[in-house]
Scaffold this motif. Structure first.
Motif: not given
Length: 813
Positions: A19, A21, A28, A30, A73, A77, A111-112, A115, A775
């Motif tokens: 995923k 980032r 930043e 996510f 997202s 974030s 997902h966040r 990480l 990414e």
């Protein structure tokens, strides 16, 4: 699906292991997928600019390109990077949209968390909840047996109203089976603020399951949790309708970020929230409500005169002190918008006593019945109406201003649970409060009609208090919160919304769709094979040649296009007339040789059954045609993705009924106040409805479909320019003036081309660079943006230095 390998490959982004980032202009972000579309990146960048500027924004993003996940997202974030940011309040139109939003939010937050370290997750917990009506959240077995929303609300109040619970406690019997209390609400009330809800994302089913496991009410628990949740997802009405927002959203802080998703009709939602109408039957029911209130007051005098006296004394102190504007478990409907300066004002003396107030309502209802006896349409402003009331029956405007709140207080005092029974008198009180509120002198019109325009031969008088200015409902929201995001896939032409909503957005943009090759094929059919112009204009609706050409187009499409075809007409009446003519011409029989046929009706149950059978016909390979109406249920809330909608045909332009007196009053108001011409607004409204209809068949980038605008007027630049960019970018000039026969040939060519696999060279060059960003791509972009920013700062510094040197020289000389 016969679909190119390239799109199958690009769809793997939904299930990829890695995923994202990445850095977005210093933030930043996510993102829960291994790649991102360019339009998603641009969308998030514009959204960040609006949040940085602490202002409002309007963004249009193509259908099926991940608007929801981009919003969630970016904003979550942003909340993580800026802890001072308030809640995210995400407003949707329907329960399915609410569920979809919460599922995307789960994906983003999971997902966040994957990480971040455990310490970081614990330091920045996220709590997201859905709030919906009792019907969608209740877990009480007896209440859940009710068939409709109103009955669910009634049964709930019978078990949770304060006086019901007080009576049970006074009798020393709290057993729910004998005292008819709700054990789930009792457990919720006993725990109070100690409800054990940990951080996480909870949809409606999750809250119901937790409620069953812990034995407390999920509806009231969610209303409690809203106060400290990070993300709230609920319906538009909870924010825009003052009667509901006063109970649910009044404690939200200014720093909240409010999102209105699928907001293409937000102006209509705002107008409906502040409009009231009632007919003769409604007034008769209101008169019956007044008679029952009189009986209850007399009964209360004999049983408990002290309670009526206590209410009187409280009303002397004002609305706030009396509790008439507060929401409790009884959940009496909130009052319409009242200015802050009158909330602490004493209620006028002539309506403090219950019997005096009810007598006033009786006088007003009789006056309204008299006003209904008209032979022609009458229009007047709220000021003129109040003047008429004062001169005719001697009632001033001030008592009317307090009508809704005073009725609210009386219903509490009389401990009435079945509020739905008193809906008619509540409508009258709502009307009186709105018409007498000083802030609503402008932007409203009272229209009295002797009959319903749909049935002009039957006497059925109606009084309508019509809001003409959508900005009046959304203005408190724009003023209260620092960032309001209005977004949809069909906001074009986006320049008109700021005028309608009196909005000054910091960011306003319409995004196009990145593609490898066209996945939609829009076209405009202007004539039949006999060269007869096709149109749904009123003067051509009886032209059999037009109806015949429309039918020939449908027959050829049914022969050529696999799976499902959806057709939209401008109104139920027009659809009925065309279908009747098709039956006589044998068109329907010919269509049935190739596909099954289903029709939308005004009955919700019938339409739901027709939709279910339509999908079954598409699933089994038989194929089907669904005939529906623009502005109907199907055009707004039903998706025809994949094989359910390989082609959509729009027969005509869905203009509003232009003889509507409310519409005519609104058009005049828009022209006088906002300098918006009548034809400009009507075309804008019709084309956004058209875009919404054709957009039903494309719900993702792995989908494909054909869009046919069957009316010669679509070829006018004034109409085409109002379609969204993600449609016009695919509309080739050669497909903008087709006959029915040419349109069918274009459809065949499109379907043939879309079934061919792309070359490996196209895959490597188009997908990796143009339509999907990894990414690594975003890292390069971020570096480029940083270098550009530094260069800009150096240039500005050099410019400042040069200006300073020049200033010193000039000073020296």
């Amino acid at each position: 699906e016969r679909w190119p390998n390239i799109y199958i490959k690009s769809n793997r982004r939904c299930c990829g292991e890695r995923k994202m980032r990445f850095d977005l202009d210093g933030l930043e972000v996510f993102f829960p997928y291994p790649s991102i579309y360019p339009e998603q990146y641009e969308y998030m960048l514009e959204l960040k600019n609006a949040l940085d500027a602490k202002g409002h924004c309007m963004l249009e993003m193509p259908t099926g390109t991940g608007k929801t996940v981009s919003l969630l997202s970016l904003i979550t974030s942003y909340q993580y990077a800026h802890p001072e940011t308030g809640k995210l309040v995400y407003c949707t139109r329907t329960v399915p949209e609410m569920s979809q939003t919460i599922e995307e939010l789960k994906r983003v937050i999971n997902h966040r968390n994957s990480l971040l370290s455990e310490e970081q997750v614990a330091k920045n917990p996220v709590l997201g909840v859905c709030l919906s009506a009792r019907r969608n959240m209740c877990i009480h077995p007896k209440v859940m047996e009710a068939s409709d929303r109103e009955q669910v609300d009634v049964l709930c109040r019978r078990r949770t109203a304060p006086w019901v619970r007080m009576k049970a406690n006074d009798e020393g019997n709290t057993n729910s089976s004998s005292a008819a209390l709700c054990e789930f609400y009792e457990e919720y009330d006993r725990r109070g603020s100690d409800i054990p809800i940990t951080s996480g994302i909870y949809n409606l089913e999750d809250m119901q399951q937790i409620g069953r496991e812990n034995g407390w009410c999920p509806y009231f628990a969610t209303r409690h949790v809203v106060k400290f949740a990070s993300v709230i997802v609920y319906n538009y009405q909870y924010m825009l309708d003052p009667k509901v927002a006063n109970m649910v959203s009044k404690e939200l802080e200014k720093e909240c970020i409010v999102v209105f998703d699928e907001a293409h009709n937000i102006d209509n939602v705002c107008i409906e929230a502040l409009s009231v109408n009632f007919n003769r039957r409604s007034l008769e029911a209101a008169a019956a409500n007044v008679s029952k209130l009189n009986r209850l007051i007399n009964t209360e005098k004999e049983a408990d005169q002290a309670r009526l006296n206590a209410e009187y004394q409280a009303l002397v102190e004002g609305l706030t002190a009396s509790g008439a504007i507060d929401a409790t478990a009884a959940d009496v409907l909130g009052n319409p918008v009242l200015p802050d300066d009158i909330l602490d004002e004493a209620v006028p003396g002539n309506i403090r006593k219950a019997q005096h107030f009810v007598k006033l309502l009786d006088i007003i209802i009789k006056h309204l019945k008299t006003r209904m006896r008209v032979q022609r349409v009458e229009k007047e402003t709220p000021i003129a109406f109040l003047h008429n009331v004062q001169s005719t029956i001697g009632v001033e405007s001030k008592p009317l201003r307090f009508a809704y709140s005073r009725l609210n207080s009386l219903l509490r005092t009389l401990r009435i649970v079945d509020l739905e029974e008193f809906t008619p008198i509540c409508q009258v009180a709502d009307f009186l409060t709105l018409v007498a509120t000083p802030d609503y002198k402008n932007g409203f019109m009272i229209i009295i009609e002797p009959y319903d325009q749909r049935t002009p031969h039957f006497e059925d008088p109606i009084i309508q208090f019509a809001c003409l200015d959508a900005s009046l409902a959304i203005k408190p929201v724009l003023k209260r919160f620092q960032s309001v995001i209005i977004t949809s896939g069909t906001l074009s032409p986006i320049d008109l919304y700021p005028k309608l909503l009196d909005l000054q957005p910091k960011v306003r943009r319409s995004l196009s769709m990145s593609i490898v090759r066209p996945c939609i094929c829009p076209m405009i059919v202007t004539r039949g094979t006999d060269q007869t112009p096709v149109t749904s204009q009123f003067n051509a609706r009886e032209n059999k040649a037009v109806v015949r050409n429309y039918g020939a187009l449908l027959i050829d499409l049914a022969k050529s296009i696999p799976d499902g075809i959806v057709c939209f007409f401008t109104s139920y009446q027009y659809m009925e007339n065309v279908v009747t003519e098709w039956h006589e011409q044998g068109v329907l029989a010919e269509v049935l040789k190739h596909k099954l046929l289903f029709i939308e009706t005004k009955d919700v149950v019938e339409t739901t059954l027709a939709l279910d059978n339509y999908r079954r016909a598409c699933d089994c390979g038989r194929g089907a045609v669904f005939l529906s109406v623009a502005r109907g249920k199907v055009s707004e809330g039903i998706d025809f993705d994949r094989h359910y909608g390989r082609c959509v045909v729009l027969y005509g332009i869905p203009f509003q009924y232009t003889k509507s007196h409310i519409l005519l009053a609104r058009l005049e108001y828009l022209r006088r106040t906002f300098k918006i011409r009548e034809d400009e607004f009507l075309a804008f409204d019709a084309l956004r409805q058209a875009s919404q209809c054709v957009g039903r068949v494309i719900r993702s980038k792995v989908d494909y479909g054909i869009m046919i605008f069957a009316d010669k007027r679509y070829n006018n630049q004034s109409k085409r320019s109002k379609l969204p960019p993600w449609i016009t970018q695919f509309l080739e000039e050669s497909n903008a003036n087709l006959s029915t026969e040419e349109a069918v040939n274009v459809c065949k060519s499109f379907l043939k081309n879309i079934a061919q696999p792309l070359s490996s060279a196209t895959i490597s060059s188009s997908v990796q660079v143009s339509t999907l960003l990894t990414e690594e791509d975003l890292t390069k972009r971020a570096e480029t943006m940083r270098e550009a920013r530094k260069a800009r700062e150096r240039s500005e510094q050099n410019s400042d230095d040069e200006n300073e040197i020049a200033f010193k020289k000039m000073k020296k000389n």
